[in-house]
Enzyme design. Structure first.
Site, short mmCIF file in Angstrom:
data_model
loop_
_atom_site.label_atom_id
_atom_site.label_comp_id
_atom_site.label_asym_id
_atom_site.label_seq_id
_atom_site.Cartn_x
_atom_site.Cartn_y
_atom_site.Cartn_z
N ARG A 148 19.51 40.76 44.84
CA ARG A 148 18.98 39.87 45.88
C ARG A 148 18.21 40.63 46.94
NH1 ARG A 148 24.11 36.33 47.42
NH2 ARG A 148 24.82 38.45 47.56
N LYS A 205 35.76 37.82 37.36
CA LYS A 205 36.94 37.05 36.88
C LYS A 205 36.92 35.61 37.35
CE LYS A 205 37.66 39.59 40.59
NZ LYS A 205 37.11 40.89 40.93
N GLU A 234 36.50 43.54 30.39
CA GLU A 234 37.62 44.43 30.73
C GLU A 234 37.71 44.66 32.24
OE1 GLU A 234 40.70 45.83 30.47
OE2 GLU A 234 40.10 46.31 28.42
N VAL A 241 39.75 42.26 34.96
CA VAL A 241 41.20 42.24 35.19
C VAL A 241 41.71 43.66 35.40
CG1 VAL A 241 43.45 41.53 34.29
CG2 VAL A 241 41.41 40.19 33.73
N ASP A 259 42.34 35.32 43.71
CA ASP A 259 41.80 36.39 42.85
C ASP A 259 42.84 36.79 41.79
OD1 ASP A 259 39.81 38.76 42.43
OD2 ASP A 259 41.75 39.72 42.72
N LYS A 300 42.67 36.39 37.50
CA LYS A 300 42.98 37.43 36.52
C LYS A 300 44.12 37.00 35.60
CE LYS A 300 41.32 40.88 39.81
NZ LYS A 300 41.71 41.67 40.99
N GLY A 360 37.85 48.89 43.40
CA GLY A 360 37.04 50.00 43.89
C GLY A 360 35.87 50.27 42.95
N1 HSE Z 1 39.39 42.32 45.28
C1 HSE Z 1 39.95 42.81 44.07
C2 HSE Z 1 41.22 43.55 44.41
C3 HSE Z 1 38.97 43.71 43.38
O1 HSE Z 1 41.48 43.79 45.58
O2 HSE Z 1 41.96 43.87 43.51
C4 HSE Z 1 39.19 43.80 41.92
O3 HSE Z 1 39.08 42.56 41.29
#
Ligand code: HSE
Length: 428
Positions: free
Chosen positions: A45, A105, A129, A132, A201, A205, A302
């Protein structure tokens, strides 16, 4: 050595990590499998933003066609966040006949059915991969390594941000806000960290992992989700007195009556291997019939850890290995109805801490509502009131099915028996 041109869509934390990792260790991939991976086109973007990585000779632009129209690019690295726009971009790549490697995810948990169907129809792969548990090869472990072992349960720490916050609060007595700010600074958190701390989040996953583990079509609505937003030092102290740590646990358990799916802050006893998974590490504890217990631990978030999983998928796809196996796996296409256990059939011991005014009738009100919702109390403890006549009541429930724990807590808070939202924890 086979040269392989890649398109990259999205140049944020993980996109930058992919460029960094190729610059650092592209030679390792070359040495290991004879592939010279090169990102030749980048769509982002904001091409002009100041960044620490160089585009390494790639053409950078904002128009998706830059990648879609390039016949030299067979595989696209899709690192676009969010759900709907990300899905549209992913479907456009599939329609252009590109294999897609994604770390998204949320998109797959919400729109997986449409995306997997489109990919199957077009004969391209969707590899995920990195979606997750970051660097941990858990998708490969569940899909391939454990394919012969019937999985009965998964307990997992799948969000680095939450685990980091909970660890820093416990070990360094950092406030929740400071620990979250630090997790953001380190690049673990999502663009909007609300979905980290509210459990969404982790649920994304879990939906993907459980889909593979149980060959089931799992939607977000199938997962009961509680976050860590209300966890305080007091909860961490209470956990300590019970010989446990608080972790945000994603749980999937196959019971004879159905599948139990939940994300919740959970008391993990010190002796459980997940209790020692700290900071931004993720851990996945899998029970399966033939293999027994399997534990995977590693960096779950990360830039470089996630890039490591992205490039592993790229290798899988460009060697053709992924298309060979993924076209055989039914979890992509299954629509079989799933029997999910309602909360009233869960067999989970739970903990609640109520902050209440110290006056007659409150304790009776709480225990009444618990019993009305079929929740069976194992122990109850009321602490000394503080100088504002506010008392703490702690309750631990029996691990018996038949209760609606969360509904009871909601009713207690709604009826004004408490002065703050009640903190609830499950017990592993
Ligand atoms: N925000 C996610 C975490 C990053 O803190 O695990 C990886 O999906």
């Amino acid at each position: 050595v086979q040269r392989c041109a890649l398109g990259l869509i999205g140049w944020g934390t993980v996109g930058g990590g992919v460029l960094d990792l190729l610059a650092r260790d592209g030679a390792v991939i070359r040495q290991r499998c004879g592939l010279d991976l090169a990102v030749t086109r980048i769509v982002t973007r904001d091409p002009g933003r100041a960044r620490t990585q160089s585009a390494a000779g790639a053409t950078v632009g904002t128009d998706l066609r830059l990648i879609l129209d390039d016949p030299a690019i067979g595989t696209v690295i899709h690192l676009v966040g969010g759900t709907d726009v990300a899905r549209d971009i992913c479907l456009a790549c599939i329609a252009a006949g590109k294999h897609v490697v994604t770390a998204n995810k949320a998109m797959l948990a919400v729109h997986g059915d449409a995306i997997f169907a489109a990919a199957a129809a077009k004969g391209v792969g969707i590899a995920f991969e990195a979606a997750v548990a970051g660097a941990i090869p858990v998708i490969a472990a569940v899909r391939d390594g454990l394919v012969a072992s019937r999985i009965t349960g998964i307990s997992a720490i799948l969000n680095g941000t939450c685990n980091y916050i909970l660890t820093r609060m416990e070990v360094d007595e950092l406030s929740y806000t400071d620990a979250l700010a630090e997790a953001q600074r380190l690049g673990y958190a999502e663009a909007d960290p609300t979905i980290d701390v509210d459990g969404t989040d982790t649920a994304h996953k879990l939906a993907l992992l459980a889909r593979i583990a149980f060959t089931a079509r799992i939607t977000m609505a199938d997962i009961r989700i509680e976050g860590i937003q209300n966890i305080s030092f007091q909860d961490i102290e209470s956990a300590r007195t019970m010989g446990a740590r608080i972790k945000l646990i994603a749980a999937a358990r196959q019971r004879p009556e159905g599948l139990e799916l939940r994300v919740a802050p959970t008391l993990v006893p010190y002796e459980h291997p997940l209790a020692d998974v700290s900071r931004n590490f993720n851990g996945i504890h899998i029970d399966s019939v033939a293999a027994g217990a399997t534990l995977l631990v590693g960096q779950g978030a990360g830039a470089l850890p996630t890039a490591s999983a992205v490039l592993a998928d790229v290798v899988d796809v460009v060697t053709g290995r992924y298309q060979l196996t993924s076209s055989r796996f039914n979890f992509f296409t299954t629509t079989a109805p799933l029997r999910l256990l309602p909360e009233t059939e869960e067999v989970t011991s739970s903990y609640a801490r109520f902050q209440v005014p110290d006056k007659p009738g409150i304790l009776a009100g709480i225990t009444n509502l618990l019993s009305q919702h079929g929740v069976s109390v194992q122990s109850i403890h009321q602490g000394q009131p503080d100088d504002r006549q506010c008392a703490t009541i702690e309750v631990v429930t029996h691990p018996l099915p038949g209760g609606s724990f969360l509904t009871a807590i909601e009713a207690i808070d709604r009826q004004g028996l408490t002065i703050k939202p009640t903190v609830t924890l499950r017990r592993l």
